[in-house]
Design an enzyme around this catalytic site. Structure first.
Site, short mmCIF file in Angstrom:
data_model
loop_
_atom_site.label_atom_id
_atom_site.label_comp_id
_atom_site.label_asym_id
_atom_site.label_seq_id
_atom_site.Cartn_x
_atom_site.Cartn_y
_atom_site.Cartn_z
N HIS A 117 0.81 -1.22 0.00
CA HIS A 117 0.00 0.00 0.00
C HIS A 117 0.85 1.27 0.00
CE1 HIS A 117 0.86 0.98 4.27
NE2 HIS A 117 0.90 -0.34 4.41
N ASP A 118 0.41 2.22 -0.80
CA ASP A 118 0.98 3.58 -0.82
C ASP A 118 2.41 3.64 -1.33
OD1 ASP A 118 -1.34 5.02 0.48
OD2 ASP A 118 -0.84 3.61 2.09
N GLY A 135 5.05 -1.11 2.87
CA GLY A 135 4.23 0.06 2.65
C GLY A 135 5.02 1.35 2.52
#
Length: 257
Positions: A117-118, A135
């Site tokens: 994520h991200d 992440g």
């Protein structure tokens, strides 16, 4: 024979897109023209896939983050034009932190890679097999990451770097360098990669002078950066490297020498 794949009626699919058997494409997905999506691919809500993308069997794009802070917010996973995602690649969508995960254009993400994520992956990045990016990792343009590497959350890998296979990365890697050994360390410039990407010998020499001061002067990072600014001529490379080092939140890798 009828099609043996599922595309949600609200998904937006471009022209000349091929979809293999047993692939599932959910709502709130947008896919550009001329993509090749193999069988057994899963594309979840929030995916935004550009044109000319190739996705191989077993890949999963835009699944929810593996992050306990995620609360179901609407977020996205972007894949840029011309990128190839090989077998079993996973690209999770973002969280409230940044709202999106981004894989840039013309990248090659080889089999069994995980992009969490991200993360923000630049353009023309190559990530070899079985790497795991935690992440909010940032990887700048033209970086090459060796197979089996593990990258700690929030790390920043600069443009045009070459990272050895099997690396354990817990510090930032400044642009244009080779990083290897354990613990991961600066071992010189990515000279071959720079030549391949059109850097002149004069430009490479400018970059080398900056890193000689930064890594071989026996100064701490703060004083080495100060010496770079005081003694080396102003250039875009100098400014870029200084900015990278000064803004590094995790600190940069040290020299193996």
């Amino acid at each position: 024979m009828s099609n043996m794949y599922y595309v949600h009626p609200e998904a937006k699919i471009g022209n000349n897109v091929t979809i293999g058997n047993f692939t599932n494409i959910y709502e709130n997905v947008e896919i550009g023209d001329n993509c090749e999506i193999a069988g057994n691919v899963t594309i979840y809500p929030g995916a935004r896939i550009g044109s000319g993308v190739k996705i191989f069997p077993g890949a999963v794009i835009s699944a929810i983050p593996q992050d306990l802070k995620f609360r179901g917010e609407e977020t996205y996973a972007y894949v840029g034009d011309g990128t190839t995602l090989r077998e079993c690649v996973t690209v999770n969508r973002g969280t409230a932190s940044k709202g999106k995960t981004v894989v840039g254009s013309n990248c090659l993400i080889m089999a069994y890679n995980h992009v969490a994520h991200d993360c923000v992956i630049g353009n023309r990045v190559i990530i070899s097999n079985a790497c795991q990016l935690a992440g909010e990792v940032v990887v700048d343009d033209y970086a090459v990451i060796g197979g089996g590497s593990l990258v700690h959350q929030f790390c920043h890998l600069g443009r045009n770097i070459m990272l050895q296979g099997g690396a354990l990365v817990n510090k930032d890697i400044p642009p244009y360098v080779k990083a290897a050994r354990e613990p991961i360390s600066y071992v010189g410039l990515n000279t071959i990669g720079l030549h391949r990407n059109g850097f002149s010998q004069e430009d490479i020499q400018k970059i080398a002078e900056i890193y000689r001061v930064l890594y071989l002067s026996d100064l701490n990072v703060t004083n080495a950066i100060k010496l770079v600014q005081e003694t080396l001529p102003e250039s875009s490379y100098r400014d870029e490297i200084v900015k990278f080092v000064v803004n590094s939140e995790r600190g940069i890798i040290r020299s193996a020498v």
